[in-house]
Design a protein around this motif. Structure first.
Motif, PDB file in Angstrom:
ATOM      1  N   ALA A 271      45.805   7.165  53.239  1.00  0.00           N
ATOM      2  CA  ALA A 271      46.629   8.051  54.057  1.00  0.00           C
ATOM      3  C   ALA A 271      45.988   9.436  54.088  1.00  0.00           C
ATOM      4  CB  ALA A 271      48.031   8.142  53.486  1.00  0.00           C
ATOM      5  N   CYS A 272      45.759   9.938  55.282  1.00  0.00           N
ATOM      6  CA  CYS A 272      45.197  11.275  55.455  1.00  0.00           C
ATOM      7  C   CYS A 272      46.236  12.173  56.118  1.00  0.00           C
ATOM      8  CB  CYS A 272      43.953  11.227  56.322  1.00  0.00           C
ATOM      9  SG  CYS A 272      42.586  10.379  55.549  1.00  0.00           S
ATOM     10  N   PHE A 273      46.402  13.362  55.587  1.00  0.00           N
ATOM     11  CA  PHE A 273      47.350  14.311  56.158  1.00  0.00           C
ATOM     12  C   PHE A 273      46.798  14.850  57.462  1.00  0.00           C
ATOM     13  CE2 PHE A 273      49.535  18.427  56.506  1.00  0.00           C
ATOM     14  CZ  PHE A 273      50.844  17.998  56.363  1.00  0.00           C
ATOM     15  N   PHE A 274      47.659  14.925  58.488  1.00  0.00           N
ATOM     16  CA  PHE A 274      47.239  15.495  59.769  1.00  0.00           C
ATOM     17  C   PHE A 274      48.244  16.544  60.212  1.00  0.00           C
ATOM     18  CE2 PHE A 274      50.204  12.313  61.339  1.00  0.00           C
ATOM     19  CZ  PHE A 274      50.826  12.964  62.401  1.00  0.00           C
ATOM     20  N   ALA A 275      47.793  17.421  61.088  1.00  0.00           N
ATOM     21  CA  ALA A 275      48.645  18.463  61.654  1.00  0.00           C
ATOM     22  C   ALA A 275      48.231  18.703  63.095  1.00  0.00           C
ATOM     23  CB  ALA A 275      48.507  19.749  60.850  1.00  0.00           C
ATOM     24  N   ILE A 276      49.233  18.823  63.962  1.00  0.00           N
ATOM     25  CA  ILE A 276      48.982  19.119  65.376  1.00  0.00           C
ATOM     26  C   ILE A 276      49.828  20.323  65.774  1.00  0.00           C
ATOM     27  CG2 ILE A 276      49.123  18.288  67.759  1.00  0.00           C
ATOM     28  CD1 ILE A 276      48.818  15.434  66.664  1.00  0.00           C
ATOM     29  N   GLU A 277      49.184  21.329  66.282  1.00  0.00           N
ATOM     30  CA  GLU A 277      49.870  22.511  66.816  1.00  0.00           C
ATOM     31  C   GLU A 277      50.044  22.305  68.312  1.00  0.00           C
ATOM     32  OE1 GLU A 277      51.969  25.647  67.066  1.00  0.00           O
ATOM     33  OE2 GLU A 277      51.067  25.246  65.111  1.00  0.00           O
TER      34      GLU A 277
ATOM     35  N   VAL B 251      44.949  20.669  68.299  1.00  0.00           N
ATOM     36  CA  VAL B 251      45.852  21.425  69.166  1.00  0.00           C
ATOM     37  C   VAL B 251      46.133  20.557  70.387  1.00  0.00           C
ATOM     38  CG1 VAL B 251      46.124  23.500  70.578  1.00  0.00           C
ATOM     39  CG2 VAL B 251      44.946  23.634  68.375  1.00  0.00           C
ATOM     40  N   ALA B 252      47.399  20.458  70.760  1.00  0.00           N
ATOM     41  CA  ALA B 252      47.798  19.644  71.911  1.00  0.00           C
ATOM     42  C   ALA B 252      48.586  20.501  72.895  1.00  0.00           C
ATOM     43  CB  ALA B 252      48.644  18.470  71.449  1.00  0.00           C
ATOM     44  N   ARG B 253      48.338  20.248  74.179  1.00  0.00           N
ATOM     45  CA  ARG B 253      49.028  21.004  75.223  1.00  0.00           C
ATOM     46  C   ARG B 253      50.038  20.157  75.994  1.00  0.00           C
ATOM     47  NH1 ARG B 253      47.025  25.890  74.953  1.00  0.00           N
ATOM     48  NH2 ARG B 253      45.014  26.156  73.962  1.00  0.00           N
ATOM     49  N   SER B 254      50.217  18.901  75.533  1.00  0.00           N
ATOM     50  CA  SER B 254      51.224  18.002  76.116  1.00  0.00           C
ATOM     51  C   SER B 254      51.448  16.864  75.129  1.00  0.00           C
ATOM     52  CB  SER B 254      50.728  17.436  77.453  1.00  0.00           C
ATOM     53  OG  SER B 254      49.633  16.563  77.249  1.00  0.00           O
TER      54      SER B 254
ATOM     55  N   ALA C  13      48.768  15.199  72.526  1.00  0.00           N
ATOM     56  CA  ALA C  13      49.003  14.974  71.093  1.00  0.00           C
ATOM     57  C   ALA C  13      48.690  13.535  70.719  1.00  0.00           C
ATOM     58  CB  ALA C  13      50.448  15.318  70.741  1.00  0.00           C
ATOM     59  N   LEU C  14      49.073  12.607  71.564  1.00  0.00           N
ATOM     60  CA  LEU C  14      48.784  11.194  71.307  1.00  0.00           C
ATOM     61  C   LEU C  14      47.280  10.935  71.322  1.00  0.00           C
ATOM     62  CD1 LEU C  14      49.967   8.446  70.717  1.00  0.00           C
ATOM     63  CD2 LEU C  14      50.206   8.086  73.178  1.00  0.00           C
ATOM     64  N   ARG C  15      46.559  11.557  72.247  1.00  0.00           N
ATOM     65  CA  ARG C  15      45.096  11.408  72.297  1.00  0.00           C
ATOM     66  C   ARG C  15      44.449  11.947  71.019  1.00  0.00           C
ATOM     67  NH1 ARG C  15      45.900  12.384  77.760  1.00  0.00           N
ATOM     68  NH2 ARG C  15      45.718  14.643  77.543  1.00  0.00           N
ATOM     69  N   VAL C  16      44.935  13.087  70.540  1.00  0.00           N
ATOM     70  CA  VAL C  16      44.403  13.670  69.305  1.00  0.00           C
ATOM     71  C   VAL C  16      44.607  12.692  68.162  1.00  0.00           C
ATOM     72  CG1 VAL C  16      44.727  15.508  67.600  1.00  0.00           C
ATOM     73  CG2 VAL C  16      44.648  16.079  70.028  1.00  0.00           C
ATOM     74  N   TYR C  17      45.824  12.184  68.025  1.00  0.00           N
ATOM     75  CA  TYR C  17      46.162  11.238  66.950  1.00  0.00           C
ATOM     76  C   TYR C  17      45.318   9.966  67.063  1.00  0.00           C
ATOM     77  CZ  TYR C  17      48.910   8.159  63.978  1.00  0.00           C
ATOM     78  OH  TYR C  17      49.316   7.274  63.015  1.00  0.00           O
ATOM     79  N   GLU C  18      45.256   9.400  68.248  1.00  0.00           N
ATOM     80  CA  GLU C  18      44.486   8.163  68.436  1.00  0.00           C
ATOM     81  C   GLU C  18      43.008   8.376  68.171  1.00  0.00           C
ATOM     82  OE1 GLU C  18      45.694   6.976  72.366  1.00  0.00           O
ATOM     83  OE2 GLU C  18      47.360   5.789  71.570  1.00  0.00           O
TER      84      GLU C  18
END
Length: 86
Positions: free
Chosen positions: A35-41, A69-72, A76-81
């Motif tokens: 498990a890796c910690f993630f953060a999205i602003e 950083v996500a603008r929609s 955010a889903l693209r960043v996570y994927e």
């Protein structure tokens, strides 16, 4: 109010700069899933990171946190994927 009846400030929640979305993502590493910690602003199309947000990012990325950083919502889903796929 405190025991003397004076009004006192009480701070609840996260410190300034903490990202809007955070959690853990399962990633495979050397044949094991960890498990890796993630953060999205999240930001608007023109939004920029505040100094507190940049400081949080820099401090935590140096410790191995995945940050984006996500603008929609789709962004955010693209960043996570992207993290999941490697």
């Amino acid at each position: 109010r405190d025991e003397r009846g004076e009004v006192r400030s009480v701070v609840h929640g996260a410190r300034a700069g903490t990202p809007d979305i955070f959690g853990y993502v399962p990633l495979e590493h050397q044949g094991r899933v960890r498990a890796c910690f993630f953060a999205i602003e999240t930001k608007s199309d023109l939004g920029e990171l505040s100094p507190e947000q940049r400081a949080w990012r820099d401090e935590h990325v140096a410790k191995g946190v995945l940050y984006g950083v996500a603008r929609s919502a789709a962004d955010a889903l693209r960043v996570y994927e992207g993290w999941v796929r490697g």
